[in-house]
Design an enzyme around this catalytic site. Structure first.
Site, PDB file in Angstrom:
ATOM      1  N   TYR A 250       0.858  -1.168   0.000  1.00  0.00           N
ATOM      2  CA  TYR A 250       0.000   0.000   0.000  1.00  0.00           C
ATOM      3  C   TYR A 250       0.904   1.231   0.000  1.00  0.00           C
ATOM      4  O   TYR A 250       1.734   1.359   0.903  1.00  0.00           O
ATOM      5  CB  TYR A 250      -0.938   0.041   1.207  1.00  0.00           C
ATOM      6  CG  TYR A 250      -2.025   1.073   0.978  1.00  0.00           C
ATOM      7  CD1 TYR A 250      -3.087   0.795   0.133  1.00  0.00           C
ATOM      8  CD2 TYR A 250      -1.944   2.343   1.546  1.00  0.00           C
ATOM      9  CE1 TYR A 250      -4.063   1.755  -0.118  1.00  0.00           C
ATOM     10  CE2 TYR A 250      -2.919   3.296   1.297  1.00  0.00           C
ATOM     11  CZ  TYR A 250      -3.973   2.992   0.476  1.00  0.00           C
ATOM     12  OH  TYR A 250      -4.941   3.922   0.209  1.00  0.00           O
ATOM     13  N   TYR A 254      -0.291  -1.164  -9.135  1.00  0.00           N
ATOM     14  CA  TYR A 254      -1.384  -1.644  -9.993  1.00  0.00           C
ATOM     15  C   TYR A 254      -2.597  -1.927  -9.113  1.00  0.00           C
ATOM     16  O   TYR A 254      -2.519  -2.764  -8.209  1.00  0.00           O
ATOM     17  CB  TYR A 254      -0.944  -2.905 -10.752  1.00  0.00           C
ATOM     18  CG  TYR A 254       0.328  -2.664 -11.534  1.00  0.00           C
ATOM     19  CD1 TYR A 254       0.293  -2.005 -12.763  1.00  0.00           C
ATOM     20  CD2 TYR A 254       1.565  -3.045 -11.023  1.00  0.00           C
ATOM     21  CE1 TYR A 254       1.455  -1.749 -13.468  1.00  0.00           C
ATOM     22  CE2 TYR A 254       2.735  -2.793 -11.723  1.00  0.00           C
ATOM     23  CZ  TYR A 254       2.669  -2.143 -12.938  1.00  0.00           C
ATOM     24  OH  TYR A 254       3.820  -1.874 -13.631  1.00  0.00           O
ATOM     25  N   HIS A 258      -3.626  -7.976  -5.595  1.00  0.00           N
ATOM     26  CA  HIS A 258      -2.650  -9.055  -5.791  1.00  0.00           C
ATOM     27  C   HIS A 258      -1.799  -9.158  -4.530  1.00  0.00           C
ATOM     28  O   HIS A 258      -1.651  -8.192  -3.786  1.00  0.00           O
ATOM     29  CB  HIS A 258      -1.782  -8.787  -7.027  1.00  0.00           C
ATOM     30  CG  HIS A 258      -1.085  -7.464  -6.992  1.00  0.00           C
ATOM     31  ND1 HIS A 258      -1.686  -6.295  -7.408  1.00  0.00           N
ATOM     32  CD2 HIS A 258       0.145  -7.121  -6.555  1.00  0.00           C
ATOM     33  CE1 HIS A 258      -0.838  -5.293  -7.235  1.00  0.00           C
ATOM     34  NE2 HIS A 258       0.277  -5.760  -6.721  1.00  0.00           N
ATOM     35  N   HIS A 260       1.900 -10.547  -2.823  1.00  0.00           N
ATOM     36  CA  HIS A 260       3.289 -10.910  -3.125  1.00  0.00           C
ATOM     37  C   HIS A 260       3.715 -12.087  -2.233  1.00  0.00           C
ATOM     38  O   HIS A 260       3.519 -12.032  -1.021  1.00  0.00           O
ATOM     39  CB  HIS A 260       4.226  -9.729  -2.848  1.00  0.00           C
ATOM     40  CG  HIS A 260       3.858  -8.479  -3.602  1.00  0.00           C
ATOM     41  ND1 HIS A 260       4.619  -7.969  -4.623  1.00  0.00           N
ATOM     42  CD2 HIS A 260       2.797  -7.636  -3.493  1.00  0.00           C
ATOM     43  CE1 HIS A 260       4.061  -6.869  -5.099  1.00  0.00           C
ATOM     44  NE2 HIS A 260       2.953  -6.640  -4.424  1.00  0.00           N
TER      45      HIS A 260
END
Ligand code: GTA
Length: 318
Positions: A250, A254, A258, A260
């Site tokens: 944050y 994009y 999603h 990581h």
């Protein structure tokens, strides 16, 4: 492609004999960077051994990222045996050399963004950064209007979800429209070694921009990604969940949700406390308070000429 969680036998990491560019097919007859004309160096790092270059390819703006890849343990014997050494200096028990490795052990990972927008160029330019504190109200009145008109295209995400790109790279998929996702290698990982393992889970739902949109309604989605993602990575790469850093950014670059998944041993760009939010913390925070991320003040870094920073300044928030 496996269903998430039903990981099949451990995937073989690339070996010496796989190494002659077979992983992506074959050598390209026309290189997308051979006609690249350098405009300027956006940044470079001797420590990270990478360089970010802005230039033109056939009149189109492009960014090229060159990065020396980690030395792989499974190629050490061949590297030491088959390379030529050039002596630099010798003194007592100390000596240094230039090692000229065979081409297939001496690759440079190359990322090309073309055509690159001004926003891409700014993203990779080394700039001073500032921390911003964003309340829930700031998000709705400043950030949301800005990202609705200014953020990076997520076309590459839709291409993955629709199997129009990278379909052969998908590690596993859960097709459920509410709790499903696709897990695949992040394009920063060359998949040659687990030390810098980096995968991303992209959700099928298209209505969740970021952490800010998450409520307890999304807990089944988040726990599904955590459980199946970790399970698949354990089965496929033999990396246990205790060696994984699983997090959300944050602000992300994009705005399509999603997650990581990186090796704990790898300090991935953007894994610092000012930007990364551990998925397990996110799940616990939402279990305790459904509107946690709607209301809380979020702190994150922005670069000097990031348009969002200017919006915060204009609103008198900095
Ligand atoms: N598989 O087409 C893609 C693709 N794209 C366009 C982005 N990603 C992709 N993955 C696949 N295919 O981890 C990946 C990115 C990133 C994630 C988006 O999706 O690699 P995010 O929304 O949170 O945005 O994550 P983030 O983290 O800002 O993106 P990114 O690009 O990782 O940038 C963060 C910093 O990492 C950059 O400022 C830069 O310092 C560094 N960086 C970016 N790319 C590289 C690179 N190729 N090599 C080295 N460092 C890099």
């Amino acid at each position: 492609m496996a269903e998430c969680g039903n990981g099949t036998a451990a995937k073989k990491l690339k070996t010496d004999t796989d190494n002659e560019c077979k992983d992506t097919g074959e050598f390209l007859s026309e290189s997308p960077v051979s006609g690249f004309e350098i405009t300027r160096i956006l940044r470079d790092s001797a420590r990270e051994k990478n360089i970010f270059i802005h230039g033109k390819v056939k009149d189109q703006d492009a960014v090229v990222i060159l990065e020396k890849t980690p030395i792989r343990q499974d190629t050490l014997t061949e590297l030491l045996k088959s390379s030529e050494l050039k002596l630099e200096m010798r003194n007592d028990v100390y000596s240094t050399y230039q090692l000229h490795a065979p081409a297939h052990l001496n690759q440079i990972k190359t990322t090309v963004v073309c055509p690159a927008t001004e926003k891409h160029v700014k993203k990779y330019l080394r700039q001073e950064i500032f921390l911003v504190e964003e309340s829930g109200e700031d998000y709705r009145s400043i950030t949301l209007p800005y990202i609705s008109k200014q953020s990076f295209s997520v076309q590459w995400v839709y291409n993955i979800l629709e199997k129009k790109a990278e379909a052969d790279r998908i590690i596993c998929e859960d097709p459920d429209p509410d709790t499903g996702f696709v897990l695949l290698p992040d394009f920063k990982w060359d998949q040659k070694q687990n030390e810098d393992l980096y995968l991303i889970a992209i959700v099928h739902r298209r209505d969740i921009k970021s952490l800010r949109d998450l409520t307890s309604e999304h807990l089944p989605l988040l726990t599904n990604i955590r459980n199946k993602g970790e399970d698949t990575i354990q089965k496929r790469y033999s990396v246990p969940s205790s060696k994984l850093r699983v997090y959300l950014h944050y602000q992300p670059s994009y705005y399509h949700l999603h997650i990581h998944f990186t090796s704990l041993d790898y300090e991935a760009p953007g894994c610092g406390v000012e930007r990364a939010h551990l998925l397990s913390d996110v799940i616990q925070n939402l279990q305790a308070d459904s509107s946690y991320y709607h209301n809380r003040i979020m702190t994150f870094p922005l670069r000097t000429d990031d348009g969002l920073l200017l919006e915060f300044k204009d609103a008198g928030k900095l």
